[in-house]
Write a protein that holds these residues in place. Structure first.
Motif: not given
Length: 804
Positions: A665-676, A681-693
């Motif tokens: 998982x980490x070598x292909x599409x690892x999780x990464x921080x993402x601004x959702x 609309x009025x705020x940003x959600x800082x989350x960890x995207x799964x990279x590869x579901x």
């Protein structure tokens, strides 16, 4: 005017055929200034040396008589006096634009120069229609430009106009309306004032009372202005800032008829003040004896001093020695040379044109390169051509030149009417307008100017159909109203306008959101599960409690490791399970805090590996229980196939499989921080995207598979009849574990923002506490509170089987 002749009589010898009932003081002053200027030029040895200028002054009353005078001037007989030839080279006048138009049509076929000192209609700048017309007074085009600039300066965008008949007012009003429209100034009404029409005047009064514009432009000639103000003062019109045109704005005598409430604070552009040395003395030294045969001069004198040269019972007798300095009128005003300065410049302009024409050096004109011209052969057409080359400075400092339209440069004084307690008016210069300067410097308001505003305003009056659209809105045209009566529409969601009267709203960048007033884009607040907020604090506390309970259980088991209940439940796997539970509780802390690249990869992989280690230990304990009971059967040899070495290898093997999944998982599409920025609309959600579901669900699926296997095996062993059988406890723990994670899936998918992380942490803590409580709490209870049951005898006692 003639060249090469001596000064002639001034022409005050007879009244016009139609006697004028109204003697115009201003026109007398203009005529006398013309005479003064000609005499001054003739005394100047540097200008037109060897040439003496002469003049003829014609008096007329009404347009028909003025046209007759012009015709007589150009058709006059040539007369020889002392060898001089009298020829008309230029005609000065008239003050009225309409009459000047008629005169120039007569002069055009003869190519005779017409110089005007007061005809301001912009129409006269048309060289195709009026090719021989020149003027020293600014065209109304410049006055209109100044008026528009002035109104823009004070942000007056909604005005009314009252004008009169005649080219001056009608053309000037038309030009103002066009120019104002281009600059965003709207005309609410444009009404014509006719002295003889009651209906027109009634319309004007109704418009003034019902209008929303507070600024009114009076584009009237002087006589019309007097009549208008005399009528309007009876109507009690208040709240209006009057703007005057150049024709009347400097005529203080208008204010003498109790018009304080009307003309107080009036503003307008006037011809600039001028100083002409010697002119005041020349004007005031006039006596009837200077022109004993002039009936016109006598008529003026009788008017000035309210006397009569013929015997009368009603008036005083005139003796001709009265002093003009003792009266107050336009003629005797020795400080106001605004108008006559332009006839002064006009006469000098013609003199300079003839001077340029007569230049001769080495047989040719050094300016034009043409053959020299004898002063007796000067033609009016040549004077017109050389007027275009004129460029000089008067003694008062005015630079005189003419553009391709025959117009000279435009300068104005902005004057303000300030009424005194005695009813008189003080006309104060408060600003200057110079069309020759750059745009930003054309209008210059005096820093120390004290302005009196009209309409009883104590500050700059507002005159707009609609107040400017504030930031946060956009300006929209209303098709049913003038362009100045626009609508202000609030900016849509996610858009701003940061300027007044913004035509469009701007979209904020993705990471920004409008403030409440929608006039600024603010950085969107970032949201993530933090230790500082209540939810994060509570989850952190529960994680620490879980670690503490696991550590406490380990200590209890360590201190009682030789007791039967610890030995009977595979102490090695128990300690490994307690260790993995500590890791499970600790890994939940990686989900709290600002996501980063490392924390995103760590939280999911640590969670997957520690839970597989935990479930592998439980699975090992379950298998041990099954193998132990199988081994008690006669001839069974099961335990040798699942001894301590096999138990360690099974835990290691199950865990390595999860490690391998995480590595892939980490070598292909690892999780990464993402601004959702899609969910809110009025705020940003800082989350960890799964990279590869697929990687995430593979990790979760593997944990679920082991938990299901463990639950099945524990369920099969739940009825084995021994006191040390912990299959029942494992069954309950796996039941809780599976229930928690089955419920986790829909909650995880549907939870927004930081609540997604909270659901995941809750699932980790709930399943970890389930394992800790179900497997170890009963044993700790026996160890601490029921030590008598922690014996080999009790552990080996036979108990009847019970159903779960």
């Amino acid at each position: 005017m003639s060249s090469n002749s001596r000064l002639r009589n001034n022409g005050y010898h007879s009244l016009p055929s139609t006697y004028c009932k109204r003697l115009n003081n201003r026109e007398l002053k203009i005529a006398r200034t013309l005479i003064f200027t000609v005499e001054e030029i003739n005394r100047d040895t540097s200008l037109l040396p060897g040439v003496t200028l002469g003049y003829r002054v014609y008096n007329g009353c009404g347009s028909a008589n003025l046209i007759r005078a012009a015709t007589e001037a150009i058709n006059g007989e040539e007369s020889k006096e002392q060898g001089c030839i009298s020829k008309i080279q230029a005609l000065f006048g008239h003050s009225s634009s309409g009459i000047s138009q008629d005169i120039n049509r007569i002069l055009r076929p003869f190519s005779i120069l017409q110089m005007s000192h007061l005809s301001t209609c912009a129409c006269l700048s048309d060289k195709k229609s009026y090719p021989t017309f020149f003027r020293t007074v600014p065209s109304d085009k410049f006055q209109v430009d100044a008026l528009v600039y002035f109104m823009k300066y004070y942000d007056w965008r909604w005005v009314g106009i009252i004008y009169s008949a005649g080219s001056y007012s009608e053309k000037g009003t038309e030009e103002f309306a066009k120019k104002a429209a281009k600059e965003g100034i709207c005309v609410e009404y444009r009404l014509r004032f006719a002295r003889s029409s009651k209906r027109h005047f009634t319309e004007i009064v109704e418009a003034l009372r019902g209008s929303s514009s507070n600024v009114v432009l009076l584009f009237l000639s002087l006589t019309y202005t007097k009549d208008f103000l005399a009528k309007i003062e009876e109507k009690n019109i208040t709240g209006k800032q009057w703007i005057g045109s150049e024709s009347w704005i400097t005529k203080a005598d208008i204010a003498l008829l109790k018009r304080k409430g009307i003309v107080q604070g009036a503003l307008g552009f006037a011809l600039p003040r001028a100083s002409i040395p010697g002119l005041a003395e020349f004007l005031l030294n006039l006596k009837p004896s200077d022109e004993p045969h002039s009936t016109i001069l006598k008529a003026f004198w009788e008017k000035f001093f309210d006397c009569s040269f013929s015997y009368s019972n009603t008036t005083n007798m005139c003796d001709g020695t009265e002093d003009l300095r003792t009266i107050s009128n336009d003629y005797a005003n020795e400080t106001d040379f605004r108008v006559v300065n332009h006839i002064y410049k006009a006469v000098y302009s013609v003199a300079h044109a003839i001077h340029l024409l007569l230049q001769c050096k080495n047989g040719s004109n050094p300016i034009t390169g043409k053959e020299c011209i004898n002063k007796k052969d000067v033609q009016s057409k040549q004077v017109v051509e050389h007027m275009k080359l004129v460029n000089f400075t008067t003694s008062s400092g005015d630079n005189v030149f003419f553009d391709e339209n025959g117009d000279s440069g435009a300068k104005y004084d902005l004057v303000n009417w300030q009424m005194k307690d005695d009813g008189s008016v003080k006309i104060v210069n408060i600003a200057q307008y110079d069309s020759s300067l750059p745009e930003s410097l054309k209008f210059n308001v005096k820093t120390d100017a004290q302005i009196t505003w009209g309409g009883n305003y104590n500050k700059v009056p507002r005159s707009v159909c609609r107040e400017p659209c504030p930031p946060g809105t956009r300006k929209a045209v209303n098709k049913n109203k003038p362009v100045c009566c626009f609508d202000c529409l609030e900016c849509p969601e996610g858009m701003i306008s940061n300027s007044t009267d913004s035509p469009d709203c701007l979209i904020c960048p993705p990471e920004f959101w409008p403030n409440e007033r929608k006039d600024r884009c603010l950085q969107k607040p970032t949201e993530y599960l933090s230790h500082k907020e209540l939810m994060g604090t509570l989850l952190t506390i529960f994680s620490c409690v879980g670690v503490f309970l696991s550590l406490l259980t380990s200590i209890i088991f360590m201190t009682h490791k030789e007791t039967p209940i610890v030995k009977a439940n595979n102490s090695e796997l128990s300690f490994l399970l307690l260790f993995s539970l500590k890791l499970c509780f600790l890994c939940s802390l990686t989900f709290i805090g600002r996501p980063s690249e490392w924390s995103c990869m760590l939280r999911h992989t640590a969670f997957g590996i520690t839970f597989v280690l935990c479930i592998s230990c439980v699975l090992g304990k379950t298998i041990v229980v099954l193998m132990a009971f199988r081994a008690t059967l006669p001839g069974s040899n099961m335990m040798k196939w699942f001894g301590p070495v096999q138990q360690r290898l099974s835990v290691l093997g199950f865990t390595l499989i999860q490690v391998l999944i995480c590595i892939i998982w980490l070598c292909t599409k690892p999780p990464f921080p993402k601004k959702n920025m899609q969910y809110y609309k009025e705020r940003i959600i800082l989350e960890c995207a799964l990279g590869s579901p697929i990687g995430f669900w593979a990790v979760l699926g593997y944990i679920g598979l082991l938990a299901l296997l463990c639950f099945v095996l524990a369920f099969l062993a739940r009825k084995l009849p021994d006191n040390f059988n912990e299959a029942k406890l494992i069954t309950f723990s796996m039941l809780i574990f599976c229930a928690v994670w089955i419920a986790f899936i829909p909650a995880y998918v549907s939870s927004p923002g930081k609540f997604t992380v909270a659901v995941e942490i809750f699932a980790i803590l709930a399943s970890s506490f389930g394992l800790l409580i179900c497997i170890f709490v009963p044993k700790c209870y026996i160890i601490i509170f029921k030590p008598e049951r922690n014996s080999k005898k009790h552990m080996m006692a036979k108990i009847p089987p019970k159903t779960l």
